[in-house]
Design a protein around this motif. Sequence first.
Motif, short mmCIF file in Angstrom:
data_model
loop_
_atom_site.label_atom_id
_atom_site.label_comp_id
_atom_site.label_asym_id
_atom_site.label_seq_id
_atom_site.Cartn_x
_atom_site.Cartn_y
_atom_site.Cartn_z
N ALA A 44 -16.86 5.20 -12.71
CA ALA A 44 -16.42 3.93 -12.12
C ALA A 44 -14.91 4.00 -11.94
O ALA A 44 -14.20 4.66 -12.69
CB ALA A 44 -16.79 2.76 -13.02
N TYR A 45 -14.43 3.30 -10.93
CA TYR A 45 -13.00 3.24 -10.65
C TYR A 45 -12.57 1.79 -10.52
O TYR A 45 -13.34 0.93 -10.10
CB TYR A 45 -12.67 3.95 -9.32
CG TYR A 45 -12.65 5.45 -9.39
CD1 TYR A 45 -11.50 6.12 -9.78
CD2 TYR A 45 -13.77 6.20 -9.05
CE1 TYR A 45 -11.46 7.50 -9.83
CE2 TYR A 45 -13.75 7.59 -9.09
CZ TYR A 45 -12.59 8.23 -9.48
OH TYR A 45 -12.56 9.59 -9.53
N SER A 46 -11.30 1.54 -10.84
CA SER A 46 -10.72 0.22 -10.61
C SER A 46 -9.20 0.36 -10.52
O SER A 46 -8.63 1.36 -10.94
CB SER A 46 -11.10 -0.76 -11.73
OG SER A 46 -10.61 -0.29 -12.97
N TYR A 47 -8.58 -0.64 -9.94
CA TYR A 47 -7.12 -0.73 -9.97
C TYR A 47 -6.74 -2.20 -9.99
O TYR A 47 -7.52 -3.07 -9.61
CB TYR A 47 -6.46 0.01 -8.80
CG TYR A 47 -6.73 -0.54 -7.43
CD1 TYR A 47 -5.93 -1.54 -6.88
CD2 TYR A 47 -7.77 -0.04 -6.66
CE1 TYR A 47 -6.17 -2.03 -5.62
CE2 TYR A 47 -8.02 -0.52 -5.39
CZ TYR A 47 -7.21 -1.52 -4.87
OH TYR A 47 -7.45 -2.00 -3.62
N TYR A 48 -5.53 -2.46 -10.48
CA TYR A 48 -5.07 -3.83 -10.68
C TYR A 48 -3.63 -3.95 -10.20
O TYR A 48 -2.85 -3.01 -10.33
CB TYR A 48 -5.13 -4.23 -12.16
CG TYR A 48 -6.51 -4.03 -12.75
CD1 TYR A 48 -7.46 -5.03 -12.64
CD2 TYR A 48 -6.85 -2.85 -13.38
CE1 TYR A 48 -8.74 -4.85 -13.16
CE2 TYR A 48 -8.12 -2.67 -13.90
CZ TYR A 48 -9.06 -3.67 -13.78
OH TYR A 48 -10.32 -3.48 -14.29
N GLU A 49 -3.28 -5.11 -9.68
CA GLU A 49 -1.91 -5.47 -9.35
C GLU A 49 -1.22 -4.48 -8.42
O GLU A 49 -0.02 -4.23 -8.53
CB GLU A 49 -1.09 -5.67 -10.62
CG GLU A 49 -1.64 -6.80 -11.48
CD GLU A 49 -0.80 -7.09 -12.70
OE1 GLU A 49 0.41 -6.83 -12.68
OE2 GLU A 49 -1.38 -7.58 -13.68
N LYS A 50 -1.95 -3.93 -7.49
CA LYS A 50 -1.36 -3.07 -6.46
C LYS A 50 -0.81 -3.97 -5.36
O LYS A 50 -1.45 -4.92 -4.93
CB LYS A 50 -2.44 -2.13 -5.90
CG LYS A 50 -2.03 -1.36 -4.66
CD LYS A 50 -1.05 -0.27 -4.97
CE LYS A 50 -0.79 0.53 -3.69
NZ LYS A 50 0.33 1.43 -3.83
N VAL A 51 0.40 -3.69 -4.92
CA VAL A 51 1.04 -4.50 -3.89
C VAL A 51 1.15 -3.67 -2.61
O VAL A 51 1.59 -2.53 -2.64
CB VAL A 51 2.46 -4.94 -4.33
CG1 VAL A 51 3.18 -5.68 -3.21
CG2 VAL A 51 2.38 -5.80 -5.59
N PHE A 52 0.71 -4.26 -1.51
CA PHE A 52 0.83 -3.63 -0.20
C PHE A 52 1.84 -4.44 0.61
O PHE A 52 1.76 -5.65 0.68
CB PHE A 52 -0.52 -3.61 0.53
CG PHE A 52 -1.56 -2.80 -0.18
CD1 PHE A 52 -1.60 -1.42 -0.04
CD2 PHE A 52 -2.49 -3.41 -1.00
CE1 PHE A 52 -2.55 -0.67 -0.71
CE2 PHE A 52 -3.45 -2.67 -1.67
CZ PHE A 52 -3.47 -1.29 -1.51
N GLN A 53 2.80 -3.76 1.21
CA GLN A 53 3.85 -4.43 1.98
C GLN A 53 3.43 -4.54 3.45
O GLN A 53 3.00 -3.56 4.05
CB GLN A 53 5.16 -3.64 1.90
CG GLN A 53 5.72 -3.53 0.51
CD GLN A 53 6.17 -4.88 -0.04
OE1 GLN A 53 6.65 -5.74 0.68
NE2 GLN A 53 6.01 -5.06 -1.34
N ILE A 54 3.54 -5.75 3.99
CA ILE A 54 3.26 -5.99 5.40
C ILE A 54 4.54 -6.51 6.02
O ILE A 54 5.16 -7.43 5.51
CB ILE A 54 2.12 -7.02 5.56
CG1 ILE A 54 0.86 -6.47 4.92
CG2 ILE A 54 1.89 -7.35 7.03
CD1 ILE A 54 -0.27 -7.46 4.87
N ASP A 55 4.95 -5.89 7.13
CA ASP A 55 6.18 -6.30 7.78
C ASP A 55 6.03 -6.20 9.29
O ASP A 55 4.92 -6.02 9.80
CB ASP A 55 7.37 -5.47 7.27
CG ASP A 55 7.20 -3.98 7.51
OD1 ASP A 55 6.42 -3.59 8.41
OD2 ASP A 55 7.85 -3.20 6.80
N ALA A 56 7.13 -6.29 10.00
CA ALA A 56 7.10 -6.29 11.46
C ALA A 56 6.55 -4.98 12.03
O ALA A 56 6.06 -4.95 13.15
CB ALA A 56 8.50 -6.55 12.01
#
Length: 143
Positions: A44-56
């Motif tokens: 099983a896999y999991s991840y937490y609190e990953k932030v992806f940046q969205i910009d122009a």
Amino acid sequence: MTVYAVYPEPTVHSGLYSADRGGFFDQVTPLEWHKIVYDNQSVAYSYYEKVFQIDADTPLDTVFLTTVGVTKSDNNYISLETKRSYDQTWQERGCAPLRTQEYQVVHYSTDRTTCRGKRMPTGPDPLTAKVTCEEGYRAEGSH
């Protein structure tokens, strides 16, 4: 994000995906996945609190995508599950800034903008814009 246990060990990908960019362009790295191997050798896999940046510069066709599959010994990939987000927050919304004539100033009803610099209403009220002349100037034909 949690990927439930699969046997044999699955191949997982999760992140921002754009066909225009040729696939994943910002995704969870192997070090960010938390891996659990169970007694029966399923994984099983999991991840937490990953932030992806969205910009122009984020492509307009971007979606949040998670894929789970199994890669066979002959390198053939068998897809087991695909989760794709169509959340409106990923889509281009808002109004482009008004084009003005020389000596005009625009006053918007809100300062809220999208990541692409477009104006958005702050609540249920519609976005409005008031165009006036710069200080010291007046509209043509007015006294």
